[in-house]
Design a protein around this motif. Structure first.
Motif, PDB file in Angstrom:
ATOM      1  N   SER A   1       0.943  -1.151   0.050  1.00 23.66           N
ATOM      2  CA  SER A   1       0.100   0.045  -0.064  1.00 23.66           C
ATOM      3  C   SER A   1       1.002   1.210  -0.096  1.00 23.66           C
ATOM      4  CB  SER A   1      -0.841  -0.211   1.320  1.00 23.66           C
ATOM      5  OG  SER A   1      -1.717  -1.139   1.109  1.00 23.66           O
ATOM      6  N   CYS A   2       0.379   2.305  -0.796  1.00 28.70           N
ATOM      7  CA  CYS A   2       1.132   3.473  -0.839  1.00 28.70           C
ATOM      8  C   CYS A   2       0.909   4.431   0.348  1.00 28.70           C
ATOM      9  CB  CYS A   2       0.898   4.122  -1.973  1.00 28.70           C
ATOM     10  SG  CYS A   2      -0.789   4.497  -2.257  1.00 28.70           S
ATOM     11  N   GLY A   3       1.824   5.222   0.552  1.00 27.13           N
ATOM     12  CA  GLY A   3       1.624   6.305   1.683  1.00 27.13           C
ATOM     13  C   GLY A   3       0.778   7.353   1.142  1.00 27.13           C
TER      14      GLY A   3
ATOM     15  N   GLY B   1       5.784   3.565   0.391  1.00 27.76           N
ATOM     16  CA  GLY B   1       4.501   2.845   0.905  1.00 27.76           C
ATOM     17  C   GLY B   1       5.398   1.804   2.025  1.00 27.76           C
ATOM     18  N   GLN B   2       4.458   0.927   2.348  1.00 34.09           N
ATOM     19  CA  GLN B   2       4.655  -0.425   2.971  1.00 34.09           C
ATOM     20  C   GLN B   2       4.118  -1.473   2.647  1.00 34.09           C
ATOM     21  OE1 GLN B   2       4.469  -1.533   7.828  1.00 34.09           O
ATOM     22  NE2 GLN B   2       3.070  -0.057   7.008  1.00 34.09           N
ATOM     23  N   SER B   3       4.927  -2.571   2.518  1.00 37.86           N
ATOM     24  CA  SER B   3       4.757  -4.047   2.179  1.00 37.86           C
ATOM     25  C   SER B   3       4.367  -4.829   3.410  1.00 37.86           C
ATOM     26  CB  SER B   3       5.826  -4.471   1.124  1.00 37.86           C
ATOM     27  OG  SER B   3       6.866  -4.894   1.944  1.00 37.86           O
ATOM     28  N   LEU B   4       3.698  -5.912   3.201  1.00 37.85           N
ATOM     29  CA  LEU B   4       3.543  -6.971   4.069  1.00 37.85           C
ATOM     30  C   LEU B   4       3.488  -8.469   3.332  1.00 37.85           C
ATOM     31  CD1 LEU B   4       0.641  -7.354   6.956  1.00 37.85           C
ATOM     32  CD2 LEU B   4       1.114  -9.238   5.164  1.00 37.85           C
ATOM     33  N   GLU B   5       4.517  -9.278   4.064  1.00 34.42           N
ATOM     34  CA  GLU B   5       4.710 -10.544   3.341  1.00 34.42           C
ATOM     35  C   GLU B   5       4.320 -11.631   4.561  1.00 34.42           C
ATOM     36  OE1 GLU B   5       8.690 -10.947   2.155  1.00 34.42           O
ATOM     37  OE2 GLU B   5       8.418  -9.465   0.529  1.00 34.42           O
TER      38      GLU B   5
ATOM     39  N   GLY C   1       2.372 -18.895  10.820  1.00 33.44           N
ATOM     40  CA  GLY C   1       3.619 -18.666  10.100  1.00 33.44           C
ATOM     41  C   GLY C   1       4.048 -17.483  10.574  1.00 33.44           C
ATOM     42  N   ARG C   2       4.785 -16.720   9.600  1.00 33.62           N
ATOM     43  CA  ARG C   2       5.550 -15.441   9.591  1.00 33.62           C
ATOM     44  C   ARG C   2       5.065 -14.321   8.823  1.00 33.62           C
ATOM     45  NH1 ARG C   2      11.741 -15.732   7.987  1.00 33.62           N
ATOM     46  NH2 ARG C   2      10.750 -15.387   5.736  1.00 33.62           N
ATOM     47  N   VAL C   3       4.853 -13.090   9.458  1.00 29.98           N
ATOM     48  CA  VAL C   3       4.752 -11.936   8.739  1.00 29.98           C
ATOM     49  C   VAL C   3       5.801 -11.050   8.927  1.00 29.98           C
ATOM     50  CG1 VAL C   3       3.353  -9.737   8.884  1.00 29.98           C
ATOM     51  CG2 VAL C   3       2.212 -11.836   9.012  1.00 29.98           C
ATOM     52  N   GLN C   4       6.294 -10.416   7.664  1.00 31.05           N
ATOM     53  CA  GLN C   4       7.208  -9.358   7.606  1.00 31.05           C
ATOM     54  C   GLN C   4       7.029  -8.105   7.162  1.00 31.05           C
ATOM     55  OE1 GLN C   4      10.600 -11.609   5.906  1.00 31.05           O
ATOM     56  NE2 GLN C   4      11.535 -11.754   7.893  1.00 31.05           N
ATOM     57  N   THR C   5       6.970  -6.921   7.737  1.00 29.86           N
ATOM     58  CA  THR C   5       6.511  -5.872   7.078  1.00 29.86           C
ATOM     59  C   THR C   5       7.817  -4.600   6.832  1.00 29.86           C
ATOM     60  OG1 THR C   5       6.009  -4.389   9.258  1.00 29.86           O
ATOM     61  CG2 THR C   5       4.304  -5.939   8.306  1.00 29.86           C
ATOM     62  N   TYR C   6       7.748  -4.198   5.768  1.00 33.90           N
ATOM     63  CA  TYR C   6       8.898  -3.282   5.228  1.00 33.90           C
ATOM     64  C   TYR C   6       8.233  -1.783   5.113  1.00 33.90           C
ATOM     65  CZ  TYR C   6      10.949  -7.972   4.723  1.00 33.90           C
ATOM     66  OH  TYR C   6      11.644  -9.088   4.891  1.00 33.90           O
ATOM     67  N   LEU C   7       8.601  -0.888   5.693  1.00 30.63           N
ATOM     68  CA  LEU C   7       8.343   0.599   5.268  1.00 30.63           C
ATOM     69  C   LEU C   7       9.497   0.999   4.466  1.00 30.63           C
ATOM     70  CD1 LEU C   7       7.557   2.115   8.825  1.00 30.63           C
ATOM     71  CD2 LEU C   7       6.454   2.077   6.851  1.00 30.63           C
ATOM     72  N   GLU C   8       9.122   1.822   3.392  1.00 28.18           N
ATOM     73  CA  GLU C   8       9.965   2.549   2.635  1.00 28.18           C
ATOM     74  C   GLU C   8      10.076   4.057   3.115  1.00 28.18           C
ATOM     75  OE1 GLU C   8       8.261   0.129  -1.578  1.00 28.18           O
ATOM     76  OE2 GLU C   8       7.558   2.078  -0.960  1.00 28.18           O
ATOM     77  N   PHE C   9       9.517   4.281   4.117  1.00 28.25           N
ATOM     78  CA  PHE C   9       9.761   5.909   4.633  1.00 28.25           C
ATOM     79  C   PHE C   9      10.102   5.622   5.958  1.00 28.25           C
ATOM     80  CE2 PHE C   9       5.130   4.728   4.403  1.00 28.25           C
ATOM     81  CZ  PHE C   9       4.867   5.262   5.616  1.00 28.25           C
ATOM     82  N   ASP C  10      10.694   6.833   6.504  1.00 26.77           N
ATOM     83  CA  ASP C  10      10.962   7.124   7.934  1.00 26.77           C
ATOM     84  C   ASP C  10       9.880   6.935   8.866  1.00 26.77           C
ATOM     85  OD1 ASP C  10      11.817   8.458  10.289  1.00 26.77           O
ATOM     86  OD2 ASP C  10      13.500   8.626   9.650  1.00 26.77           O
TER      87      ASP C  10
END
Length: 300
Positions: free
Chosen positions: A7-9, A33-37, A102-111
């Motif tokens: 999803s985008c910011g 934005g931010q991703s979720l895997e 399972g496992r969730v990993q989230t990754y932010l693209e902004f501070d």
């Protein structure tokens, strides 16, 4: 197999605060934005890891299923928000809890301090992961207008307006000829948006105020000259300053700036937008604000 959601910011250009009362507001998506895997396994646990824009792990927890009992956690401040999201999702989709071992990993693209929607992008991603309506999840877990979820959904600039329990999102084009002369400057601090919203809800807002902000939004979209844009932004700032009984950010911090400055996000926090020229970047850096972007490089 890894499931991935993104999803985008967002940035709210007009209508901050008054969007809660039905004012027409302009919101635009950002390139960040931010991703979720999610990767499933049969452990009977949900391991959650959140990474910031530098790839640093800033939050981690492990939950026992199906009761979401906390086995371990690295940041207790953030935990209640996540648990509330997970429990609310389970109320909206009773099958969800059986499918998240399972496992969730989230990754932010902004501070995290930028206020571009670390919460709203997470809500939107989690709703898509759980196959539920993002607005139903947002309504139950936040106090905002949900414009940020609309931006994440459409991935385009929108005019956003609420009507009681209903909302209207109209996708638009926002690429004015003067876009290269608009800048974003971070104020080196992040406002607490939920707290600011609660404070604002105690302020009386007239229907005339809402009408004026809506008119500014409409005129802004129609204008093709920077001088007209500046006048509209200046008028918007004066209206909000009067409603909130506080100085404009330009009067308080940048009274010698030659262009026009507008607050974005929570009042006097997060980002501001300024019209100007190439000298503007050096101006704000001399003032101690090193995070400066051209708006055209920041938005989709």
């Amino acid at each position: 197999m890894i499931e991935r959601y993104y999803s985008c910011g967002k940035l709210l250009i007009t209508g901050e605060y008054l969007v809660l009362h039905g004012a027409k507001s302009l919101a635009i998506p950002t390139k960040y934005g931010q991703s979720l895997e999610f990767q499933s396994n049969d452990s009977g646990k949900l391991k959650w890891q959140s990474f910031d824009h530098k790839g640093t792990l800033w939050f981690e927890t492990e939950l026992k299923l199906p009761n979401l009992k906390v086995i371990s956690v690295s940041n207790k401040t953030y935990l209640p928000f996540l648990l509330n999201l997970l429990k609310t999702i389970c109320q909206l989709n009773s099958d969800f809890i059986r499918k998240i071992s399972g496992r969730v990993q989230t990754y932010l693209e902004f501070d995290l301090s930028w206020g571009l929607g670390s919460s709203s992008t997470l809500i939107h991603n989690m709703a898509n992961w759980a196959k539920i309506n993002p607005f139903h999840l947002g309504k139950r877990t936040t106090s905002g207008s949900l414009y940020d979820l609309a931006v994440a959904q459409f991935k385009r600039p929108i005019i956003y307006q609420t009507f009681g329990r209903h909302r209207l999102s109209q996708t638009i084009e926002f690429n004015p000829s003067f876009l290269p002369f608009l800048y974003l400057i971070h104020l080196n601090k992040k406002q607490n948006t939920p707290r600011e919203i609660q404070k604002f809800k105690k302020i009386k807002v007239s229907n005339n105020d809402i009408k004026k902000i809506s008119e500014i939004t409409e005129k802004l979209l129609a204008c093709s000259e920077l001088i007209i844009f500046d006048n509209l932004i200046r008028h918007h700032e004066k209206l909000l300053s009067k409603i909130l009984a506080t100085e404009t950010i330009q009067s308080r911090l940048f009274d010698d700036y030659k262009g026009v400055i507008k607050s974005l996000g929570a009042w006097n926090g997060d980002f501001i937008m300024a019209s100007g020229n190439l000298d503007s970047i050096e101006y704000f850096k001399r003032k101690g604000y090193s995070t400066v972007f051209k708006l055209s490089d920041f938005v989709q």
